[in-house]
Design an enzyme around this catalytic site. Structure first.
Site, short mmCIF file in Angstrom:
data_model
loop_
_atom_site.label_atom_id
_atom_site.label_comp_id
_atom_site.label_asym_id
_atom_site.label_seq_id
_atom_site.Cartn_x
_atom_site.Cartn_y
_atom_site.Cartn_z
N ASP A 80 17.84 81.09 82.45
CA ASP A 80 16.62 80.28 82.35
C ASP A 80 16.43 79.87 80.88
O ASP A 80 16.48 80.71 79.99
CB ASP A 80 15.45 81.17 82.83
CG ASP A 80 14.17 80.40 83.00
OD1 ASP A 80 14.21 79.19 83.28
OD2 ASP A 80 13.09 81.03 82.87
N HIS A 81 16.21 78.58 80.65
CA HIS A 81 15.98 78.06 79.29
C HIS A 81 17.04 78.48 78.28
O HIS A 81 16.72 79.06 77.23
CB HIS A 81 14.59 78.48 78.77
CG HIS A 81 13.46 77.89 79.55
ND1 HIS A 81 13.05 76.57 79.39
CD2 HIS A 81 12.68 78.40 80.52
CE1 HIS A 81 12.07 76.33 80.23
NE2 HIS A 81 11.82 77.41 80.94
N HIS A 175 4.08 77.97 81.00
CA HIS A 175 4.50 79.37 81.17
C HIS A 175 3.32 80.27 80.81
O HIS A 175 2.53 79.93 79.92
CB HIS A 175 5.67 79.69 80.23
CG HIS A 175 6.96 79.02 80.59
ND1 HIS A 175 7.73 78.36 79.67
CD2 HIS A 175 7.61 78.93 81.77
CE1 HIS A 175 8.82 77.90 80.26
NE2 HIS A 175 8.77 78.22 81.54
N GLY A 176 3.23 81.42 81.46
CA GLY A 176 2.15 82.35 81.15
C GLY A 176 0.88 81.95 81.89
O GLY A 176 0.91 81.15 82.83
N HIS A 203 8.72 74.66 86.69
CA HIS A 203 8.52 75.85 85.85
C HIS A 203 7.03 76.13 85.78
O HIS A 203 6.21 75.25 86.03
CB HIS A 203 9.06 75.59 84.44
CG HIS A 203 10.55 75.61 84.37
ND1 HIS A 203 11.26 76.63 83.77
CD2 HIS A 203 11.48 74.74 84.84
CE1 HIS A 203 12.55 76.38 83.88
NE2 HIS A 203 12.72 75.24 84.52
N GLY A 204 6.68 77.37 85.43
CA GLY A 204 5.27 77.69 85.24
C GLY A 204 4.48 77.68 86.53
O GLY A 204 3.37 77.16 86.59
N ASN A 225 9.76 78.33 89.78
CA ASN A 225 9.98 79.49 88.90
C ASN A 225 8.74 80.37 88.70
O ASN A 225 7.67 79.87 88.32
CB ASN A 225 10.41 79.02 87.51
CG ASN A 225 11.80 78.44 87.52
OD1 ASN A 225 12.42 78.28 88.56
ND2 ASN A 225 12.30 78.11 86.34
N ASN A 227 7.35 84.13 86.96
CA ASN A 227 7.55 85.28 86.08
C ASN A 227 6.20 86.00 85.90
O ASN A 227 6.04 87.16 86.26
CB ASN A 227 8.11 84.80 84.72
CG ASN A 227 8.57 85.93 83.83
OD1 ASN A 227 8.73 87.06 84.28
ND2 ASN A 227 8.79 85.64 82.56
N THR A 228 5.21 85.24 85.40
CA THR A 228 3.92 85.84 85.04
C THR A 228 3.22 86.52 86.23
O THR A 228 2.68 87.62 86.08
CB THR A 228 3.01 84.74 84.46
OG1 THR A 228 3.69 84.14 83.35
CG2 THR A 228 1.68 85.30 83.99
P1 13P Z 1 5.27 81.50 84.93
O1 13P Z 1 5.05 82.02 83.56
O2 13P Z 1 4.17 80.57 85.34
O3 13P Z 1 5.48 82.56 85.92
O4 13P Z 1 6.58 80.60 84.90
C1 13P Z 1 7.87 81.16 84.86
C2 13P Z 1 8.91 80.15 84.56
O5 13P Z 1 8.69 78.96 84.64
C3 13P Z 1 10.26 80.60 84.18
O6 13P Z 1 11.03 79.58 83.65
#
Ligand code: 13P
Length: 279
Positions: A80-81, A175-176, A203-204, A225, A227-228
């Site tokens: 990722d990135h 993100h976040g 993303h995000g 995607n 993560n947070t």
């Molecule tokens: P979040 O921080 O919104 O979960 O996004 C994760 C992401 O886009 C990873 O590339």
């Protein structure tokens, strides 16, 4: 990754990417995908790769874990990135299934040039490539970016000149945690969808409502995607457990509620994106 994304793109659901923060995440993602019969993508940010022992360790761990857990649903490992062309090469050499080259901070000419180099190397090795135009705002694993809406002509240029497999057009996501309400560029998504026949990546996604998510999927986003949202569930459960049980010190007992929270959140997301029982 190519087959996973194109199946979703055609059938109008999306495959979730969950970023990993270690073995516990990887195990939870794979076990839950198996339970839900869902295709799944495990993501590692460029930054976290070094914190978790490097590309080779992650790629081998992923492969072995799939074997040990007898995971037969499609599950792929994705960078990722990727912050540099050479980092993408390293991931390919280590056995990653897919890489993202993030040239979003460069001019479109340099982004195209570098993305082309990544595509050439990756495709020769059977690895797919995602690229980004515009910039997803916010912070991820300590890397901060200002939000920058993607220019639609630049999106078209990048796709037409590079043979990438998927495009992440930054259209208002961060993100976040979101500060205030997310403001996604649906008009731009719609225009892009009519112009480009390629899976898009959002993303995000943590903090995006179900309604907004449905709309982004209908405009061709086949990879979403997260993560947070996972990390919030994980840390809330950990905090609660330790506060309610201040004497706790056995690691497995300390961690169990967090693992349960991860599993539940992953299952919820798999259902939300429509990937449930698609494998
Ligand atoms: P979040 O921080 O919104 O979960 O996004 C994760 C992401 O886009 C990873 O590339």
């Amino acid at each position: 990754m190519y087959n996973i994304l194109n199946d979703a793109f055609k059938k109008r659901y999306a495959v979730p990417q969950f970023n990993t923060n270690g073995m516990i995440w990887m195990e939870s993602i794979l076990k839950t995908a198996k339970k839900c019969r869902a295709p799944v993508i495990v993501g590692t940010t460029d930054k976290i790769v070094d914190q978790l022992g490097g590309f080779r360790l992650l790629a081998q761990t992923f492969r072995l874990m799939k074997e040990e857990l007898n995971v037969t649903v499609p599950a792929v490992l994705h960078l990722d990135h990727g912050q540099a062309v050479e980092r993408c090469f390293e991931a390919v050499d280590a056995g990653y299934d897919s890489v993202m080259y993030d040239g979003s901070k460069l001019s479109i000419e340099d982004n195209v040039e570098n993305t082309k180099r990544v595509v050439e190397y990756a495709h020769r090795n059977g690895v797919t490539v995602e690229a980004e135009v515009g910039s997803v705002g916010g912070t991820e694993d300590g890397v901060y970016s200002d939000m920058l809406y993607a220019d639609l002509n630049e999106c078209i240029q990048l796709v037409q000149e590079t043979s990438i497999d998927s495009l992440a057009p930054a259209l208002g996501s961060v993100h976040g945690k979101y500060k205030g309400e997310p403001n996604l560029g649906f008009k731009e998504m719609e225009k892009l969808r009519f112009t480009l026949d390629i899976p898009f990546v959002l993303h995000g996604a943590s903090g995006i409502s179900d309604e907004e998510l449905e709309k982004t999927i209908s405009y061709g986003h086949a990879k979403i995607n997260y993560n947070t949202e996972l990390n919030i569930a994980w840390s809330n459960a950990l905090r609660k457990n330790l506060m309610e049980n201040p004497e706790l010190h056995n690691p497995m007992e300390v961690l169990q509620p967090s693992k349960d929270a991860l599993n539940q959140t992953i299952e919820k997301v798999i259902k939300r994106t429509g990937a449930y029982q698609q494998a």
